[in-house]
Design a protein around this motif. Structure first.
Motif, short mmCIF file in Angstrom:
data_model
loop_
_atom_site.label_atom_id
_atom_site.label_comp_id
_atom_site.label_asym_id
_atom_site.label_seq_id
_atom_site.Cartn_x
_atom_site.Cartn_y
_atom_site.Cartn_z
N SER A 175 0.83 -1.21 0.00
CA SER A 175 0.00 0.00 0.00
C SER A 175 0.86 1.25 0.00
O SER A 175 2.07 1.21 0.22
CB SER A 175 -0.93 0.01 1.23
N LYS A 176 0.21 2.37 -0.23
CA LYS A 176 0.87 3.66 -0.08
C LYS A 176 1.13 3.90 1.40
O LYS A 176 0.50 3.27 2.26
CB LYS A 176 -0.03 4.77 -0.61
N TRP A 177 2.05 4.80 1.69
CA TRP A 177 2.31 5.17 3.08
C TRP A 177 1.12 5.97 3.61
O TRP A 177 0.56 6.82 2.92
CB TRP A 177 3.58 6.04 3.17
N VAL A 178 0.75 5.68 4.86
CA VAL A 178 -0.32 6.40 5.56
C VAL A 178 0.30 7.07 6.77
O VAL A 178 0.91 6.40 7.61
CB VAL A 178 -1.44 5.42 6.03
N GLN A 179 0.15 8.39 6.84
CA GLN A 179 0.72 9.11 7.98
C GLN A 179 -0.27 9.08 9.14
O GLN A 179 -1.45 9.35 8.97
CB GLN A 179 1.06 10.55 7.63
N ILE A 180 0.23 8.72 10.30
CA ILE A 180 -0.59 8.66 11.52
C ILE A 180 -0.50 10.01 12.22
O ILE A 180 0.51 10.34 12.83
CB ILE A 180 -0.12 7.52 12.46
N PRO A 202 1.05 9.55 25.28
CA PRO A 202 -0.18 10.04 24.63
C PRO A 202 -0.06 10.18 23.12
O PRO A 202 -1.06 10.27 22.43
CB PRO A 202 -0.39 11.40 25.29
N ASP A 203 1.17 10.18 22.60
CA ASP A 203 1.36 10.34 21.16
C ASP A 203 1.57 9.02 20.43
O ASP A 203 2.01 8.98 19.30
CB ASP A 203 2.54 11.28 20.89
N VAL A 204 1.21 7.91 21.08
CA VAL A 204 1.32 6.59 20.46
C VAL A 204 -0.08 6.14 20.02
O VAL A 204 -1.04 6.22 20.78
CB VAL A 204 1.94 5.56 21.44
N ALA A 205 -0.16 5.68 18.79
CA ALA A 205 -1.45 5.23 18.24
C ALA A 205 -1.91 3.96 18.94
O ALA A 205 -1.11 3.05 19.17
CB ALA A 205 -1.31 4.97 16.74
N PRO A 206 -3.21 3.88 19.26
CA PRO A 206 -3.73 2.61 19.78
C PRO A 206 -3.49 1.50 18.74
O PRO A 206 -3.62 1.72 17.54
CB PRO A 206 -5.23 2.88 19.95
N LYS A 213 7.81 3.35 8.50
CA LYS A 213 8.88 3.95 7.71
C LYS A 213 10.08 4.30 8.60
O LYS A 213 9.93 4.96 9.62
CB LYS A 213 8.38 5.21 7.01
N GLY A 214 11.24 3.79 8.21
CA GLY A 214 12.47 4.08 8.93
C GLY A 214 12.73 3.22 10.15
O GLY A 214 13.74 3.39 10.83
N ALA A 229 2.71 9.22 16.74
CA ALA A 229 2.11 10.28 15.93
C ALA A 229 3.18 10.83 14.99
O ALA A 229 4.33 11.02 15.37
CB ALA A 229 1.58 11.38 16.83
N GLY A 230 2.79 11.04 13.74
CA GLY A 230 3.71 11.54 12.73
C GLY A 230 4.38 10.45 11.92
O GLY A 230 4.92 10.72 10.84
N ALA A 231 4.35 9.21 12.41
CA ALA A 231 4.96 8.09 11.68
C ALA A 231 4.15 7.76 10.44
O ALA A 231 2.95 8.02 10.36
CB ALA A 231 5.09 6.87 12.58
N GLU A 232 4.82 7.13 9.48
CA GLU A 232 4.14 6.64 8.28
C GLU A 232 4.19 5.12 8.29
O GLU A 232 5.22 4.53 8.62
CB GLU A 232 4.81 7.18 7.03
N ILE A 233 3.06 4.51 7.94
CA ILE A 233 2.96 3.06 7.90
C ILE A 233 2.41 2.62 6.54
O ILE A 233 1.75 3.40 5.85
CB ILE A 233 2.08 2.49 9.04
N ARG A 234 2.71 1.38 6.17
CA ARG A 234 2.14 0.81 4.95
C ARG A 234 1.97 -0.69 5.14
O ARG A 234 2.66 -1.31 5.96
CB ARG A 234 3.00 1.10 3.72
#
Length: 149
Positions: free
Chosen positions: A19-24, A45-49, A122-123, A90-95
Motif C-alpha cells: 500500500s501507499k504510506w499512511v501518515q498517523i 499520549p502520542d502513540v497510536a492505539p 517507515k524508517g 504520531a507523525g509516523a508513516e505506515i504501509r
C-alpha cells in the motif's frame, strides 16, 4: 505489482501488493480514542492505539490489492493471528505488505482469501504488526457480467 499480472487463485505464496504510506496524525489518534473510549496512556499520549493500526488494514488492502471487475463486495472474515510488534507514534508513516497465503472457493461466487500482512513503519526495523487476515469476496452474478460486456 504482482496483482496486475496474476489471477488471484494463481498467486498463493506471492506478495500481491504494497500500500501507499499512511501518515498517523495526532488528530487520528485522538479521534480513534474518542470513538472507542480508549484512553491514551499518560506516559505515551502520542502513540497510536494498536487497534487504530489494525483498522487501517481495510484502507491499505484496497490500495494494494485492487478489486476485479467480477467482484461486487468484500468483507472482513476475521483473523487467525495478530501480533502488535512495535508502537506507532504520531507523525509516523505506515504501509501494508500483502502476501496471499490461502485461496478457496467454498461455493460459487464466493472467494475466501487469507493474507499474511505486515504493517511496516517507515524508517523502523520492526513492523507495527503482523497478521493472518481472512477476507470473503463476493462475485457479481455472472449473467449480469455477460450482459454488461
Amino acid at each position: 505489482m504482482i496483482s496486475r499480472i496474476l489471477k488471484l487463485e494463481d498467486g498463493v505464496g506471492c506478495e500481491f501488493g504494497l500500500s501507499k504510506w499512511v501518515q498517523i496524525e495526532q488528530s487520528m489518534i485522538t479521534a480513534f480514542a474518542q470513538a472507542t473510549g480508549e484512553q491514551p496512556e499518560s506516559s505515551a499520549p502520542d502513540v497510536a492505539p494498536s487497534f487504530l493500526t489494525l483498522s487501517l488494514l481495510s484502507q491499505m488492502i484496497a490500495d494494494a490489492v485492487p478489486r476485479t471487475e467480477a467482484e461486487s463486495t468484500g468483507i472482513n472474515y476475521g483473523f487467525d493471528r495478530v501480533r502488535f510488534v512495535a508502537p506507532v507514534k504520531a507523525g509516523a508513516e505506515i504501509r501494508g505488505r500483502f502476501t496471499l497465503a490461502k485461496y478457496a472457493e467454498p461455493q460459487p461466487g464466493v472467494i475466501e482469501t487469507q493474507w499474511n500482512v505486515t504493517v511496516e513503519i517507515k524508517g523502523e526495523e520492526k513492523p507495527a504488526l503482523v497478521a493472518q487476515w481472512k477476507n470473503l469476496r463476493f462475485e457479481k452474478d455472472t449473467a449480469t457480467l455477460a450482459q454488461a460486456s
